[in-house]
Design a protein around this motif. Structure first.
Motif, mmCIF file in Angstrom:
data_model
loop_
_atom_site.group_PDB
_atom_site.id
_atom_site.type_symbol
_atom_site.label_atom_id
_atom_site.label_comp_id
_atom_site.label_asym_id
_atom_site.label_seq_id
_atom_site.Cartn_x
_atom_site.Cartn_y
_atom_site.Cartn_z
ATOM 1 N N SER A 12 -3.144 2.843 2.798
ATOM 2 C CA SER A 12 -2.675 2.380 1.727
ATOM 3 C C SER A 12 -2.172 3.516 0.716
ATOM 4 O O SER A 12 -2.324 4.872 1.040
ATOM 5 N N SER A 15 -1.684 4.210 -6.179
ATOM 6 C CA SER A 15 -0.513 4.031 -7.215
ATOM 7 C C SER A 15 -1.267 4.415 -8.599
ATOM 8 O O SER A 15 -0.168 4.578 -9.486
ATOM 9 N N SER A 26 -9.272 3.925 -7.800
ATOM 10 C CA SER A 26 -8.111 4.279 -7.450
ATOM 11 C C SER A 26 -7.597 2.753 -7.343
ATOM 12 O O SER A 26 -8.069 2.131 -6.386
ATOM 13 N N LEU A 27 -6.241 2.514 -7.757
ATOM 14 C CA LEU A 27 -5.585 1.380 -7.349
ATOM 15 C C LEU A 27 -4.412 1.749 -6.356
ATOM 16 O O LEU A 27 -3.803 2.633 -6.626
ATOM 17 N N GLY A 28 -4.446 0.838 -5.715
ATOM 18 C CA GLY A 28 -3.348 1.065 -4.445
ATOM 19 C C GLY A 28 -3.000 -0.347 -3.588
ATOM 20 O O GLY A 28 -3.229 -1.361 -4.157
ATOM 21 N N THR A 29 -2.242 -0.239 -2.854
ATOM 22 C CA THR A 29 -1.478 -1.505 -1.938
ATOM 23 C C THR A 29 -1.606 -1.427 -0.580
ATOM 24 O O THR A 29 -1.765 -0.193 -0.056
ATOM 25 N N ALA A 30 -1.939 -2.258 0.114
ATOM 26 C CA ALA A 30 -1.933 -2.260 1.681
ATOM 27 C C ALA A 30 -0.649 -1.982 2.447
ATOM 28 O O ALA A 30 0.485 -2.504 1.476
ATOM 29 N N LEU A 31 -0.478 -1.390 3.225
ATOM 30 C CA LEU A 31 0.571 -0.970 3.898
ATOM 31 C C LEU A 31 0.887 -1.795 5.022
ATOM 32 O O LEU A 31 2.074 -1.624 5.750
ATOM 33 N N PRO A 34 4.547 -4.098 5.062
ATOM 34 C CA PRO A 34 5.617 -3.234 4.679
ATOM 35 C C PRO A 34 5.932 -1.851 5.781
ATOM 36 O O PRO A 34 7.264 -1.503 6.140
#
Length: 77
Positions: A12, A15, A26-31, A34
């Protein structure tokens, strides 16, 4: 990061930072999807290098009008 089979992998991208229930998080996104898409584009040759160079147009002072249709105003002395 994840360590699987002795190999580190990015899972991840962080962001932002935030606070939740009084704890720093922590805020994030899975990869997964993408990143798979980006890798397939690189393998297909659609990555860093382009097939052909981009077309560039030069604009010079005092030259005739181009086909862009742009209009320029000159100051009055």
């Amino acid at each position: 990061m994840s360590l699987a089979d002795g190999r580190a992998q990015i899972v991840s991208v962080v962001s932002a930072k935030a606070e939740m229930n009084g704890e720093d998080v922590s805020l994030g996104t899975a990869l997964g999807a993408p990143l798979d898409f980006l890798r397939s584009e690189l393998v297909a040759g659609k990555g860093v290098y382009q097939k052909s160079a981009p077309i560039a147009a030069r604009v010079g002072i005092g030259e005739g009008r181009s086909s862009t249709g742009a209009k320029f105003v000159r100051p009055v002395n």
